[in-house]
Design an enzyme around this catalytic site. Structure first.
Site, mmCIF file in Angstrom:
data_model
loop_
_atom_site.group_PDB
_atom_site.id
_atom_site.type_symbol
_atom_site.label_atom_id
_atom_site.label_comp_id
_atom_site.label_asym_id
_atom_site.label_seq_id
_atom_site.Cartn_x
_atom_site.Cartn_y
_atom_site.Cartn_z
ATOM 1 N N CYS A 1 33.781 15.602 94.112
ATOM 2 C CA CYS A 1 32.995 16.426 93.110
ATOM 3 C C CYS A 1 32.794 17.608 94.036
ATOM 4 O O CYS A 1 31.888 17.815 94.934
ATOM 5 C CB CYS A 1 31.751 15.561 92.806
ATOM 6 N N ARG B 1 13.825 15.626 82.992
ATOM 7 C CA ARG B 1 13.471 15.741 84.396
ATOM 8 C C ARG B 1 13.959 16.801 85.254
ATOM 9 O O ARG B 1 15.053 16.876 85.086
ATOM 10 C CB ARG B 1 13.711 14.288 85.229
ATOM 11 N N CYS C 1 20.116 6.395 82.320
ATOM 12 C CA CYS C 1 19.437 7.867 82.913
ATOM 13 C C CYS C 1 20.736 8.845 82.933
ATOM 14 O O CYS C 1 21.700 8.232 83.895
ATOM 15 C CB CYS C 1 18.493 7.423 84.129
ATOM 16 N N CYS D 1 14.167 5.927 92.818
ATOM 17 C CA CYS D 1 15.573 6.121 92.711
ATOM 18 C C CYS D 1 16.382 5.874 93.946
ATOM 19 O O CYS D 1 16.139 6.339 94.862
ATOM 20 C CB CYS D 1 16.005 7.266 92.347
HETATM 21 S S1 SF4 Z 1 28.555 11.162 96.677
HETATM 22 FE FE1 SF4 Z 1 28.851 11.014 94.318
HETATM 23 S S2 SF4 Z 1 28.667 13.296 93.353
HETATM 24 FE FE2 SF4 Z 1 28.929 13.099 95.857
HETATM 25 S S3 SF4 Z 1 31.457 13.366 95.955
HETATM 26 FE FE3 SF4 Z 1 30.898 11.222 96.154
HETATM 27 S S4 SF4 Z 1 30.904 10.479 93.889
HETATM 28 FE FE4 SF4 Z 1 30.751 12.835 93.732
#
Ligand code: SF4
Length: 414
Positions: free
Chosen positions: A69, A272, A202, A109
């Site tokens: 990501c 949020r 969420c 969370c």
């Molecule tokens: S921690 Fe979550 S957002 Fe970050 S690279 Fe891994 S899957 Fe993707």
């Protein structure tokens, strides 16, 4: 402005605005900004009064993620100097959570980096949920562990989780430009699994990744369709060492317009403000409380937030009140429909850093087109008063990697 009157009327009736109306909110001028905030504020007060829900993040496992990501400081190949550690033990996580709860948070969370949990990971998190619930009566717990396999959402629910967070992050059409190791459909599937297991869903977005206004409207409409109870809105924190390090696209005014648009499209949902609040809204944070009814207290997953005490002072100074443990977050009709932890049916987590996992980081909402298309055409901006270009100055001075709290020997910020 006819547009705002129409949007307020629809928000009070929980009626879906047209896409043109949502786009028009994003295109309003800075001269109209306070009118936009006032209008969306009426919708916010109708469904949530002046209450602000506080949520507290505990990063159970930081960095070392195999996913790519682009917004995430924990991604494969990230050279961001973040804390890296494996699973916190249940007592360690419980201590971190207790600090946030003592600071005023009502939801914890629990977030872990990674594509998704193994069954052993679900066992670990279940033990942690029990440890937190045993020591803190009435606390809401949201898990955010990435993509779920069949049966895992049910097991988390049985362990006492109230909610599950998994963000869509951006529009379906641009998702492949942000991440290649999983798909938008994978994310939708996990949100649906959470729903089906009776968890409060969420799911939110990250703004500021170079997306268009149409992309933002697409993802918010997709969220409304998924019908989560809570929608975290992250503003990208462009971490050095990640592919999006140069994406400083947001201004405080732009952030307020985005939050207003989300409120109009998801009027009765917990909106949020998540990662990037301090970095991008800066001194305009109090205005954002008129739009969102929920924030994270203290630090984010891999970056530091402003002091928890400053959060509490800001809420009081702006004339809002922290939502108490005995108060139900969601409007009665949503609780009656089986949503929301309101008390305790469930309700959702969601954040990240402006970056992410499982979505988590970028830091980290449903429906029913009531069909109400009012057709009020979005007015064209008056020449010379178009919204300021959505470009912000880099504020790397405001980005501090988290060095305290979970995974360290230092006290958490709460
Ligand atoms: S921690 Fe979550 S957002 Fe970050 S690279 Fe891994 S899957 Fe993707």
């Amino acid at each position: 402005m006819d547009l705002l009157n129409t949007l307020v009327d629809k928000g009070l009736r929980r009626e879906l605005p047209t896409r043109e109306e949502a786009l028009a909110v994003l295109a309003t001028s800075d001269d109209d900004l306070l009118d936009v905030v006032a209008a969306a504020g009426k919708v916010r007060r109708k469904w949530f009064g002046r209450r602000v829900k506080l949520n507290y993040l505990v990063n159970l496992k930081s960095g070392l993620c195999p996913e790519d990501c682009s917004y995430c400081s924990q991604r494969l190949g990230s050279t961001a100097g973040i804390l890296k550690y494996t699973w916190l033990k249940p007592d360690e996580a419980s201590r971190a959570a207790a600090a946030g709860l003592a600071g005023g948070a009502k939801r914890v969370c629990l977030v872990a980096s990674g594509r998704g949990p193994t069954d052993r990971d679900v066992d670990r998190v279940s033990e942690t949920i029990k440890a937190i619930k045993d020591g803190n009566e009435g606390v809401e717990v949201c898990a955010c562990l990435g993509l779920l396999s069949d049966g895992q959402a049910e097991r988390l629910r049985e362990a006492g989780a109230d909610a599950y967070n998994h963000n869509l992050n951006t529009s379906e059409s641009t998702y492949g430009e942000i991440t290649t190791t999983h798909t938008y459909a994978d994310r939708v599937d996990t949100v649906n699994k959470a729903h089906a297991a009776g968890l409060s869903a969420c799911s939110g977005l990250i703004a500021g990744m170079g997306e268009s206004d149409e992309d933002l409207v697409d993802v918010v409409y997709a969220l409304r369709e998924l019908d989560p109870d809570s929608v975290p809105v992250n503003f990208l924190i462009p971490f050095e060492g990640t592919p999006l390090a140069k994406e400083w696209n947001l201004t405080p005014q732009r952030c307020l317009r985005i939050l207003a648009m989300v409120r109009f499209v998801c009027p009765d949902v917990e909106v949020r403000i998540a990662g990037g609040r301090e970095v991008h809204l800066r001194t305009l944070q109090p205005l954002a409380l008129h739009l969102a009814n929920s924030i994270f207290l203290g630090d984010y997953l891999t970056s530091e937030g402003q002091a928890g005490k400053a959060d509490l002072e800001m809420i009081a100074d702006a004339g809002f009140e922290v939502e108490g443990a005995g108060q139900v977050t969601l409007p009665e009709h949503r609780v009656a429909a089986g949503g929301g932890c309101g008390s305790h049916a469930s309700a959702g987590c969601g954040s990240e850093e402006g970056a992410g996992c499982g979505s988590h980081e970028s830091a980290r909402c449903g429906s029913h087109a009531d069909g109400g298309v009012c057709g009020t055409a979005a007015p064209a901006p008056t020449p010379g008063t178009e919204a300021s270009a959505p470009a912000g100055e880099p504020r790397t001075d405001l980005v501090a990697v988290r060095r305290r709290g979970a995974g360290t020997d230092l006290a958490p910020n709460a």
